[in-house]
Design an enzyme around this catalytic site. Sequence first.
Site, PDB file in Angstrom:
ATOM      1  NE  ARG A   1       0.577  16.259 -13.685  1.00  0.00           N
ATOM      2  CZ  ARG A   1       1.133  15.403 -12.865  1.00  0.00           C
ATOM      3  NH1 ARG A   1       0.748  15.354 -11.624  1.00  0.00           N
ATOM      4  NH2 ARG A   1       2.092  14.597 -13.280  1.00  0.00           N
TER       5      ARG A   1
ATOM      6  NE  ARG B   1      -4.029  -1.994   2.036  1.00  0.00           N
ATOM      7  CZ  ARG B   1      -3.981  -2.756   3.132  1.00  0.00           C
ATOM      8  NH1 ARG B   1      -3.194  -2.403   4.130  1.00  0.00           N
ATOM      9  NH2 ARG B   1      -4.719  -3.831   3.226  1.00  0.00           N
TER      10      ARG B   1
ATOM     11  CD  GLU C   1       7.521  16.126 -23.450  1.00  0.00           C
ATOM     12  OE1 GLU C   1       6.953  17.054 -22.845  1.00  0.00           O
ATOM     13  OE2 GLU C   1       6.927  15.110 -23.852  1.00  0.00           O
TER      14      GLU C   1
ATOM     15  CG  ASN D   1      -1.731  15.630 -20.921  1.00  0.00           C
ATOM     16  OD1 ASN D   1      -0.699  15.008 -20.643  1.00  0.00           O
ATOM     17  ND2 ASN D   1      -2.794  15.658 -20.132  1.00  0.00           N
TER      18      ASN D   1
ATOM     19  CE  LYS E   1      -0.164  12.858 -15.616  1.00  0.00           C
ATOM     20  NZ  LYS E   1      -0.422  13.163 -17.046  1.00  0.00           N
TER      21      LYS E   1
ATOM     22  CE  LYS F   1       5.311  17.265 -14.819  1.00  0.00           C
ATOM     23  NZ  LYS F   1       5.453  16.083 -15.674  1.00  0.00           N
TER      24      LYS F   1
ATOM     25  CD  GLU G   1      -3.473  15.096 -16.767  1.00  0.00           C
ATOM     26  OE1 GLU G   1      -2.250  14.941 -16.583  1.00  0.00           O
ATOM     27  OE2 GLU G   1      -4.117  14.493 -17.615  1.00  0.00           O
TER      28      GLU G   1
ATOM     29  CG  HIS H   1       1.804  14.642 -24.589  1.00  0.00           C
ATOM     30  ND1 HIS H   1       2.369  15.893 -24.764  1.00  0.00           N
ATOM     31  CD2 HIS H   1       2.736  13.889 -23.952  1.00  0.00           C
ATOM     32  CE1 HIS H   1       3.585  15.886 -24.213  1.00  0.00           C
ATOM     33  NE2 HIS H   1       3.829  14.692 -23.719  1.00  0.00           N
TER      34      HIS H   1
ATOM     35  CG  HIS I   1       7.113  10.585 -25.457  1.00  0.00           C
ATOM     36  ND1 HIS I   1       5.774  10.358 -25.690  1.00  0.00           N
ATOM     37  CD2 HIS I   1       7.173  11.616 -24.571  1.00  0.00           C
ATOM     38  CE1 HIS I   1       5.059  11.204 -24.970  1.00  0.00           C
ATOM     39  NE2 HIS I   1       5.877  11.974 -24.283  1.00  0.00           N
TER      40      HIS I   1
ATOM     41  CG  HIS J   1       0.045   9.405 -26.032  1.00  0.00           C
ATOM     42  ND1 HIS J   1      -0.735   9.924 -25.022  1.00  0.00           N
ATOM     43  CD2 HIS J   1       1.331   9.504 -25.601  1.00  0.00           C
ATOM     44  CE1 HIS J   1       0.055  10.315 -24.017  1.00  0.00           C
ATOM     45  NE2 HIS J   1       1.302  10.071 -24.360  1.00  0.00           N
TER      46      HIS J   1
END
Lengths: 356, 356
Positions: A238, A121, A185, A242, A143, A224, A234, A245, A262, A249
């Site tokens: 936030r 946990r 980026e 993206n 993330k 950031k 998000e 993105h 990427h 993706h």
Amino acid sequence: MNTIQVKLGKRSHSILIKQGLLKKIPALLNAKNKGQKWLIISHYKLLELFGFTLMENLKKSGFKCEYITLPVGETAKSFIEYRRIVSQMVEMGCDRQTNILCLGGGDVGDVGGYAAATYKRGINYYQIPTTLLAMVDSALGGKTGINLSEGKNLIGHVYQPRGIFIDPDLLNSLPPEELNAGLSEILKYGIIRDQDFFHTLLEELDTIDSFNYTSAIIHCCRIKAKIISRDETELDLRRILNFGHTVAHALEAYLGYGRIRHGEAVAYGMLSAGWISKKLGLLKDSEFTLMSQAIHKLPLPKLPPMDTALLLPFIKMDKKNKHGNLNYILLKGLGNAVISKDVTEELILKSLKFLA
Amino acid sequence: MNTIQVKLGKRSHSILIKQGLLKKIPALLNAKNKGQKWLIISHYKLLELFGFTLMENLKKSGFKCEYITLPVGETAKSFIEYRRIVSQMVEMGCDRQTNILCLGGGDVGDVGGYAAATYKRGINYYQIPTTLLAMVDSALGGKTGINLSEGKNLIGHVYQPRGIFIDPDLLNSLPPEELNAGLSEILKYGIIRDQDFFHTLLEELDTIDSFNYTSAIIHCCRIKAKIISRDETELDLRRILNFGHTVAHALEAYLGYGRIRHGEAVAYGMLSAGWISKKLGLLKDSEFTLMSQAIHKLPLPKLPPMDTALLLPFIKMDKKNKHGNLNYILLKGLGNAVISKDVTEELILKSLKFLA
């Protein structure tokens, strides 16, 4: 040493940035060492380059340190590798006090962080990013996650590290194309949030060989960190990270992982989103031209011929979907990203044709 | 309607308790329905008993509702079942707005909650507990997780539900031995935190057939909600809820899952911990006698002959281990649990012999 705070109440932590920082990690963690186990998760190449030295240094400073090896690349983020990590942790006798050090790029950080998020946990972990992309993006913000055969990052959790150690010297071991992939980026931060930074980059990208990575990393981490501090999970702000993105993706999935980096996919994704912003009257022609110029200063691979209609299903699969309407990140002027629901499939298709 | 608040900042939520509540769920969730998918996770017996009716009622009220079936019992918490749930969710097109309703006992709540915690980095979920144990314990507090072949609950996350709906009428469908197993967790709240409640229970347990479950559930939920609000992630206070659980988990593992119910194992675990508290001079003889009397009013199965030394490895495996020292929950007087590091293996072994 540059110290940037991520302010999240009990989950607050620091980003430390300094050339040569890797050697200082045992001293920096010393106060946190209460005799528990420390576990380096990394892939075998990085272990040889930096990991085993880090482990030796930690041991010399009195840390109980072990390591777990991952394969190189996206495979590291498979369900099976994740299962192997946690099994190995049980075997090693890791308990709730064990601390994980994720040494690597986004893949290692994602799966190592996810192991930390879920083992008994949740246990403490630290990020030690080794790629430019990880230093300015994936190692920050908590993330974590793994892939399913059905798609990337379908399983995960937002789980903050206890600290992030960035040593820009590690970049010296990267092949130039890896570095370049990270530049897009960096450019993204200027485009979505900081016009001055964008203009600095526009100029600096003319002489990539003398690009000041350390200062750019610090700048991006500041941006950031502020965004995460305001919107950890998000819900709104936030999301602008993206930018580019959704198409990125889709390109990665359509071309097959490993065919495009990427960062490269993000460069094309930003062009697509910029083009759509222009078409919707949100971005001036002159601004789009500037943005385009900057992106084309990055050494990008040419896209292979694509059937753009086949990209669309991947775009719809993207998890930024909300009740079937795409939440698209657009630009309302350079340096100012916004969330829009007005982007139609037709417009996306047209933007993809513009790329090809 | 009894409403109990769990106060955790952004993660705050309510526990609603009322006989006949199940029928009211569509009305209670109506304001949260924005056209997203609602997913009932349950096992097939419960679906037949309550789940399909709940789904029909939700659909009649305009909810898009689907369901995923789990096997009955601990198997539901296997890595494989978890993997199947998330795959099925991808197939169903679940997105980040999807809400999960976990309808079941601890097993269903744990794995369903864990699916919610990890699917696309976390989606909303609600607990609808159907067993007494789940109503007073496992559905509250956000502990979610699954088992590995190496042990129980090795993977998990603390991830709060958006609400908990408790309908004590659902208990009418339970076999009496299931109900009894839940009584020991109810008794636990009195023993660790509330002497008055303990004395009420001591009396009420003489006439188990007329036991007032609704009022006991409300009392237990109030105690647990307060504890969670003060210590969500079990850094200190929340640990006292583990009273009796170290030995209980060892008994379950040693005897083999399914041979003893969790609540029954907890009853024996509490006896062991009470005995140790007495030996260490923390609990008066008279208090231990009272506690023993109360526990023996529960209809407990007799323990089979055991080689107590073989239980010890399971106790050491328990994840409440800290740097190899067991954190043991003891009683400093009835109604007042404390965390102790003074419990030796020898003392635990002796307490196990006392049980057998």
